[in-house]
Design a protein around this motif. Structure first.
Motif, PDB file in Angstrom:
ATOM      1  N   GLY A  78       0.739  -1.302   0.088  1.00  0.00           N
ATOM      2  CA  GLY A  78       0.014   0.096   0.020  1.00  0.00           C
ATOM      3  C   GLY A  78       0.797   1.338   0.030  1.00  0.00           C
ATOM      4  N   ALA A  79       2.059   1.258   0.834  1.00  0.00           N
ATOM      5  CA  ALA A  79       2.810   2.296   0.943  1.00  0.00           C
ATOM      6  C   ALA A  79       3.460   2.607  -0.386  1.00  0.00           C
ATOM      7  CB  ALA A  79       3.805   2.224   1.851  1.00  0.00           C
ATOM      8  N   LYS A  80       3.975   1.435  -1.149  1.00  0.00           N
ATOM      9  CA  LYS A  80       4.614   1.637  -2.471  1.00  0.00           C
ATOM     10  C   LYS A  80       3.576   2.244  -3.539  1.00  0.00           C
ATOM     11  CE  LYS A  80       8.242  -1.640  -2.471  1.00  0.00           C
ATOM     12  NZ  LYS A  80       8.958  -2.628  -2.624  1.00  0.00           N
ATOM     13  N   GLU A  81       2.444   1.666  -3.476  1.00  0.00           N
ATOM     14  CA  GLU A  81       1.312   2.174  -4.610  1.00  0.00           C
ATOM     15  C   GLU A  81       0.744   3.557  -4.095  1.00  0.00           C
ATOM     16  OE1 GLU A  81      -0.995   2.161  -7.569  1.00  0.00           O
ATOM     17  OE2 GLU A  81       0.214   0.591  -7.209  1.00  0.00           O
ATOM     18  N   ASN A  82       0.851   4.142  -2.852  1.00  0.00           N
ATOM     19  CA  ASN A  82       0.635   5.256  -2.493  1.00  0.00           C
ATOM     20  C   ASN A  82       1.682   6.365  -3.233  1.00  0.00           C
ATOM     21  OD1 ASN A  82      -0.523   7.649  -1.446  1.00  0.00           O
ATOM     22  ND2 ASN A  82       0.291   7.336   0.512  1.00  0.00           N
ATOM     23  N   ALA A  83       2.867   5.813  -2.993  1.00  0.00           N
ATOM     24  CA  ALA A  83       4.071   6.606  -3.472  1.00  0.00           C
ATOM     25  C   ALA A  83       4.082   6.609  -4.909  1.00  0.00           C
ATOM     26  CB  ALA A  83       5.356   6.007  -2.921  1.00  0.00           C
ATOM     27  N   SER A  85       1.578   6.303  -6.790  1.00  0.00           N
ATOM     28  CA  SER A  85       0.340   7.243  -7.290  1.00  0.00           C
ATOM     29  C   SER A  85       0.869   8.780  -7.321  1.00  0.00           C
ATOM     30  CB  SER A  85      -0.696   6.902  -6.385  1.00  0.00           C
ATOM     31  OG  SER A  85      -1.886   7.747  -6.680  1.00  0.00           O
ATOM     32  N   LYS A  86       1.366   9.021  -6.150  1.00  0.00           N
ATOM     33  CA  LYS A  86       1.864  10.547  -5.938  1.00  0.00           C
ATOM     34  C   LYS A  86       2.745  10.871  -7.102  1.00  0.00           C
ATOM     35  CE  LYS A  86       1.052  10.992  -1.154  1.00  0.00           C
ATOM     36  NZ  LYS A  86       1.730  11.048   0.048  1.00  0.00           N
ATOM     37  N   TYR A  87       3.630   9.936  -7.415  1.00  0.00           N
ATOM     38  CA  TYR A  87       4.699  10.029  -8.595  1.00  0.00           C
ATOM     39  C   TYR A  87       3.983  10.149  -9.753  1.00  0.00           C
ATOM     40  CZ  TYR A  87       7.998   9.129 -12.194  1.00  0.00           C
ATOM     41  OH  TYR A  87       8.941   9.230 -13.354  1.00  0.00           O
ATOM     42  N   ARG A  88       2.823   9.640 -10.316  1.00  0.00           N
ATOM     43  CA  ARG A  88       2.145   9.611 -11.510  1.00  0.00           C
ATOM     44  C   ARG A  88       1.439  10.928 -11.538  1.00  0.00           C
ATOM     45  NH1 ARG A  88       1.409   3.719 -10.603  1.00  0.00           N
ATOM     46  NH2 ARG A  88      -0.311   4.240  -9.335  1.00  0.00           N
ATOM     47  N   ASN A  89       0.812  11.277 -10.374  1.00  0.00           N
ATOM     48  CA  ASN A  89       0.067  12.640 -10.435  1.00  0.00           C
ATOM     49  C   ASN A  89       1.073  13.703 -10.764  1.00  0.00           C
ATOM     50  OD1 ASN A  89      -2.278  11.325  -9.554  1.00  0.00           O
ATOM     51  ND2 ASN A  89      -2.210  11.616  -7.602  1.00  0.00           N
ATOM     52  N   PHE A  90       2.338  13.640 -10.019  1.00  0.00           N
ATOM     53  CA  PHE A  90       3.156  14.849 -10.195  1.00  0.00           C
ATOM     54  C   PHE A  90       3.704  14.912 -11.773  1.00  0.00           C
ATOM     55  CE2 PHE A  90       7.688  15.950 -10.315  1.00  0.00           C
ATOM     56  CZ  PHE A  90       7.690  17.350  -9.613  1.00  0.00           C
ATOM     57  N   LYS A  91       3.902  13.577 -12.269  1.00  0.00           N
ATOM     58  CA  LYS A  91       4.521  13.541 -13.521  1.00  0.00           C
ATOM     59  C   LYS A  91       3.318  13.990 -14.683  1.00  0.00           C
ATOM     60  CE  LYS A  91       5.208   9.551 -16.027  1.00  0.00           C
ATOM     61  NZ  LYS A  91       5.668   8.083 -16.338  1.00  0.00           N
ATOM     62  N   ASP A  92       2.100  13.843 -14.348  1.00  0.00           N
ATOM     63  CA  ASP A  92       0.990  14.136 -15.090  1.00  0.00           C
ATOM     64  C   ASP A  92       0.798  15.589 -15.065  1.00  0.00           C
ATOM     65  OD1 ASP A  92       0.342  11.408 -15.883  1.00  0.00           O
ATOM     66  OD2 ASP A  92      -1.298  11.408 -14.376  1.00  0.00           O
ATOM     67  N   LYS A  93       1.101  16.285 -13.943  1.00  0.00           N
ATOM     68  CA  LYS A  93       0.859  17.629 -13.817  1.00  0.00           C
ATOM     69  C   LYS A  93       1.780  18.611 -14.596  1.00  0.00           C
ATOM     70  CE  LYS A  93       0.520  21.164 -10.239  1.00  0.00           C
ATOM     71  NZ  LYS A  93       0.579  21.372  -8.794  1.00  0.00           N
ATOM     72  N   LEU A  94       3.354  17.780 -14.483  1.00  0.00           N
ATOM     73  CA  LEU A  94       4.372  18.384 -15.210  1.00  0.00           C
ATOM     74  C   LEU A  94       4.000  18.449 -16.720  1.00  0.00           C
ATOM     75  CD1 LEU A  94       7.581  17.137 -13.397  1.00  0.00           C
ATOM     76  CD2 LEU A  94       6.581  19.338 -13.606  1.00  0.00           C
TER      77      LEU A  94
END
Length: 143
Positions: A78-83, A85-94
């Motif tokens: 769960g911790a890895k998936e959460n991290a 997910s945050k990375y994918r959101n950051f990448k999408d925002k960039l």
């Protein structure tokens, strides 16, 4: 989506082993017992004359270490998936911000390019910028 519990590599669906480290999918991480008294987990060796008590205390410490390991194994995916997910959101925002900047740049370039007149080549009919002396299509001199 599954990840290797040993190295964190993304696993293919239905994989029995991690292709990165060879860890068997579904296995728990091995419990490695620390040597000596690490952070008070292992009992002090005050029971040299009482081996049963020393063995009992060691078993309790090993049991607690396994409990902690099991909880960690449950928490880890769960911790890895959460991290991730945050990375994918950051990448999408960039990527979105980059696209907006590119649109602005293209918009300003198209506005400035509208000010440039176009010449047509008398030989091939290709469109050329007014600043060109020769046709970009056939190389003929532009008038």
């Amino acid at each position: 989506m599954a990840f290797c519990k040993n190295c964190g590599n993304k696993l293919k669906d239905g994989a029995a082993f991690c292709i990165n480290c060879g860890f068997k999918v579904g296995d728990k991480m091995p419990v490695q017992m620390p040597r000596g008294n690490v952070h008070g987990m292992m009992p002090e060796n005050n029971y040299a004359d009482e081996p049963e008590m020393a063995e009992l205390l060691r078993d309790i410490a090993v049991g607690k270490a396994r409990e902690v390991n099991d909880r960690f194994q449950e928490w880890l995916p769960g911790a890895k998936e959460n991290a991730m997910s945050k990375y994918r959101n950051f990448k999408d925002k960039l990527a979105e911000e980059r696209n907006q900047l590119m649109e602005r740049r293209n918009s300003s370039q198209s506005r400035s390019s509208n000010a440039v007149s176009i010449k047509y080549c008398s030989q091939c009919g290709a469109q050329n910028s007014e600043e060109y002396a020769f046709c970009i299509q056939c190389g003929a001199p532009l008038e």
